[in-house]
Design an enzyme around this catalytic site. Structure first.
Site, short mmCIF file in Angstrom:
data_model
loop_
_atom_site.label_atom_id
_atom_site.label_comp_id
_atom_site.label_asym_id
_atom_site.label_seq_id
_atom_site.Cartn_x
_atom_site.Cartn_y
_atom_site.Cartn_z
N ASP A 1 0.82 -1.21 0.00
CA ASP A 1 0.00 0.00 0.00
C ASP A 1 0.85 1.27 0.00
O ASP A 1 2.07 1.23 0.21
CB ASP A 1 -0.95 0.01 1.21
CG ASP A 1 -0.32 -0.59 2.47
OD1 ASP A 1 0.92 -0.56 2.59
OD2 ASP A 1 -1.06 -1.10 3.33
N ASN B 1 -7.18 -3.27 14.25
CA ASN B 1 -8.56 -3.54 13.86
C ASN B 1 -8.63 -4.73 12.89
O ASN B 1 -9.62 -4.90 12.19
CB ASN B 1 -9.21 -2.29 13.24
CG ASN B 1 -8.54 -1.88 11.92
OD1 ASN B 1 -7.56 -2.49 11.50
ND2 ASN B 1 -9.06 -0.86 11.29
N HIS C 1 -7.03 -5.13 10.13
CA HIS C 1 -6.87 -4.89 8.70
C HIS C 1 -5.63 -5.60 8.18
O HIS C 1 -4.69 -5.88 8.93
CB HIS C 1 -6.87 -3.38 8.37
CG HIS C 1 -5.66 -2.61 8.80
ND1 HIS C 1 -5.68 -1.25 9.04
CD2 HIS C 1 -4.37 -2.98 9.01
CE1 HIS C 1 -4.48 -0.83 9.38
NE2 HIS C 1 -3.67 -1.86 9.36
N GLU D 1 -9.61 -2.20 5.29
CA GLU D 1 -10.22 -1.94 6.58
C GLU D 1 -11.46 -2.84 6.75
O GLU D 1 -11.95 -3.43 5.77
CB GLU D 1 -10.62 -0.47 6.67
CG GLU D 1 -9.45 0.52 6.49
CD GLU D 1 -8.56 0.65 7.73
OE1 GLU D 1 -8.35 -0.34 8.45
OE2 GLU D 1 -8.07 1.77 7.95
C1 F6R Z 1 1.60 -1.89 6.10
C2 F6R Z 1 0.23 -2.35 6.16
C3 F6R Z 1 -0.52 -2.53 7.43
C4 F6R Z 1 0.33 -2.91 8.63
C5 F6R Z 1 -0.52 -2.94 9.90
C6 F6R Z 1 0.31 -3.25 11.13
O1 F6R Z 1 2.06 -1.82 4.77
O2 F6R Z 1 -0.31 -2.57 5.14
O3 F6R Z 1 -1.53 -3.48 7.25
O4 F6R Z 1 0.91 -4.16 8.40
O5 F6R Z 1 -1.15 -1.72 10.08
O6 F6R Z 1 1.18 -2.18 11.35
P1 F6R Z 1 2.28 -2.22 12.49
O7 F6R Z 1 3.26 -3.26 12.08
O8 F6R Z 1 2.89 -0.84 12.47
O9 F6R Z 1 1.57 -2.54 13.75
#
Ligand code: F6R
Length: 238
Positions: A64, A133, A135, A140
């Site tokens: 992303d 959450n 995701h 989301e």
């Molecule tokens: C990152 C992404 C997100 C993260 C998720 C966890 O490219 O797509 O899905 O993997 O938000 O983030 P952290 O590792 O910062 O807790």
């Protein structure tokens, strides 16, 4: 889904590092899907240290990018990837892909990205983190399990979680381009890494039966080869 629980976050990172290293040494032409965020930092740190596997023949697709941030913006995922990985390995620039958050036509950019994944032959090894959450990428809660790469609206909880990457008072982008859940489910192997108590609830819900669009991570129950790598804290609700 298979699960491996390590005692610490460090041990979980070491485990994921070993999997990625093996993938690259056994299949140097691999197509990899890569996340950003806090979780994989210690995996990338291990990959760039010492005797590294070669990335010369590898192709990468990030999950992303924020809409409105250019590749030089300090909080863009393009900057993150250069800092934590690409500036330190021999992967040619033309084989590294990150959605262009500044594209004039975001829908066309998302289609271009999706087609580039398809043309590469699909993702061999997809590494994912998990949001609090649940995701995956920026899919989301409510995201369709058949969704492809597209524009998404970020939820307040995601914006809160990611505010730490922006300067105090700086306005966060509210939208992103993300690889879709349907795109992810086509990967030949998926490794999900989650660490820390803050992920325990999301990890527990990921295994919720049956899978539900309220918990994007639960879509992974439908994928063919999924390994979830946890530390003891994130596994505490299993
Ligand atoms: C990152 C992404 C997100 C993260 C998720 C966890 O490219 O797509 O899905 O993997 O938000 O983030 P952290 O590792 O910062 O807790």
């Amino acid at each position: 889904m298979q699960v491996v629980v390590k005692s610490t976050a460090d041990a979980a990172a070491e485990y994921v590092h070993a999997l990625l290293e093996k993938q690259l040494t056994t299949f140097p032409d691999s197509v990899l899907g890569l996340p950003t965020g806090g979780t994989p930092v210690s995996v990338y740190a291990r990959l760039i240290k010492g005797l590294q596997p070669s990335w010369k023949r590898a192709t990468t697709f990030n999950l992303d990018e924020y809409i409105g941030l250019g590749p030089e913006h300090p909080a863009s995922y393009a900057t993150y990837m250069r800092k934590h990985l690409f500036d330190h390995v021999d992967c040619p620039a033309e084989q590294r892909h990150i959605p262009n958050g500044l594209a004039a036509d975001i829908e066309a950019e998302a289609d271009r990205y999706e087609n580039a994944i398809r043309r590469s032959g699909g993702i061999d090894f997809l590494l994912l983190g998990l949001g609090t959450n649940a995701h995956i990428g920026f899919n989301e809660p409510g995201s369709d399990f058949r969704s492809r790469t597209r524009r998404v609206q970020l939820t307040p909880s995601t914006l809160d979680a990611n505010a730490r990457y922006f300067r105090p008072g700086e306005r966060l982008p509210s939208q992103a381009i993300t690889m879709g859940i349907g795109t992810m489910l086509e990967a030949r192997k998926i490794v999900v890494m989650a660490t820390g108590q803050s992920k325990a609830d999301a990890v527990g819900r990921m295994f919720q039966d049956p899978p539900t669009i309220d918990v994007p991570g639960s879509a992974l129950q439908l994928a063919r080869d999924v390994l979830v790598v946890l530390d003891a804290a994130s596994a505490s609700h299993l």
